[in-house]
Design a protein around this motif. Structure first.
Motif, mmCIF file in Angstrom:
data_model
loop_
_atom_site.group_PDB
_atom_site.id
_atom_site.type_symbol
_atom_site.label_atom_id
_atom_site.label_comp_id
_atom_site.label_asym_id
_atom_site.label_seq_id
_atom_site.Cartn_x
_atom_site.Cartn_y
_atom_site.Cartn_z
ATOM 1 N N THR A 32 1.685 -4.968 -8.357
ATOM 2 C CA THR A 32 2.991 -5.442 -7.649
ATOM 3 C C THR A 32 3.065 -4.006 -6.287
ATOM 4 O OG1 THR A 32 5.033 -4.787 -8.553
ATOM 5 C CG2 THR A 32 4.585 -7.101 -8.347
ATOM 6 N N VAL A 33 3.095 -4.081 -5.330
ATOM 7 C CA VAL A 33 2.801 -3.516 -4.242
ATOM 8 C C VAL A 33 4.798 -2.577 -3.867
ATOM 9 C CG1 VAL A 33 2.522 -2.045 -1.889
ATOM 10 C CG2 VAL A 33 0.945 -3.861 -2.891
ATOM 11 N N GLU A 41 -1.222 -4.113 4.101
ATOM 12 C CA GLU A 41 -2.206 -5.176 3.270
ATOM 13 C C GLU A 41 -3.501 -4.963 2.753
ATOM 14 O OE1 GLU A 41 -0.873 -3.961 6.946
ATOM 15 O OE2 GLU A 41 0.127 -5.200 7.194
ATOM 16 N N MET A 72 -1.699 -4.217 -0.648
ATOM 17 C CA MET A 72 -1.541 -6.152 -1.518
ATOM 18 C C MET A 72 -2.812 -6.421 -1.196
ATOM 19 S SD MET A 72 1.043 -7.734 1.169
ATOM 20 C CE MET A 72 1.348 -8.523 0.950
ATOM 21 N N ARG A 73 -4.299 -6.793 -0.505
ATOM 22 C CA ARG A 73 -5.673 -6.527 -1.153
ATOM 23 C C ARG A 73 -5.854 -6.574 -2.092
ATOM 24 N NH1 ARG A 73 -7.073 -6.877 4.468
ATOM 25 N NH2 ARG A 73 -7.995 -4.820 4.076
ATOM 26 N N ASP A 93 -3.760 -7.712 -5.123
ATOM 27 C CA ASP A 93 -4.126 -9.210 -5.373
ATOM 28 C C ASP A 93 -5.827 -9.704 -6.281
ATOM 29 O OD1 ASP A 93 -2.120 -10.914 -4.596
ATOM 30 O OD2 ASP A 93 -3.238 -10.684 -2.292
#
Length: 70
Positions: free
Chosen positions: A12-13, A50, A53-54, A57
């Motif tokens: 998680t961030v 962003e 988060m990438r 993921d």
């Protein structure tokens, strides 16, 4: 003789108090018994939310487990 453990985590961030981001490995099943506390990956200061988060993921979609060998 070395012993290797396997643990299952999800990235998680998280945001630091300075407004930068890091990836945190949060338990998602069996954990590493030899790991105490929070395992994180510090990112460069210019990484945006962003981008972070990438990265999380990508790790979550391509990584199966973390291992620890003692």
């Amino acid at each position: 003789m070395s012993k290797t453990e396997r643990g299952y985590y999800r990235f998680t961030v998280k945001e630091t108090g300075r407004g930068t981001f890091f990836l945190a490995a949060e338990p998602a099943g069996d954990t590493l018994q030899g790991l105490y506390g929070l395992l994180g990956i510090q990112l460069e200061e210019n990484v945006s939310l962003e981008e972070a988060m990438r990265m999380a993921d990508l790790l979550n979609n391509r990584m199966t487990a973390l291992t620890l060998t003692k």
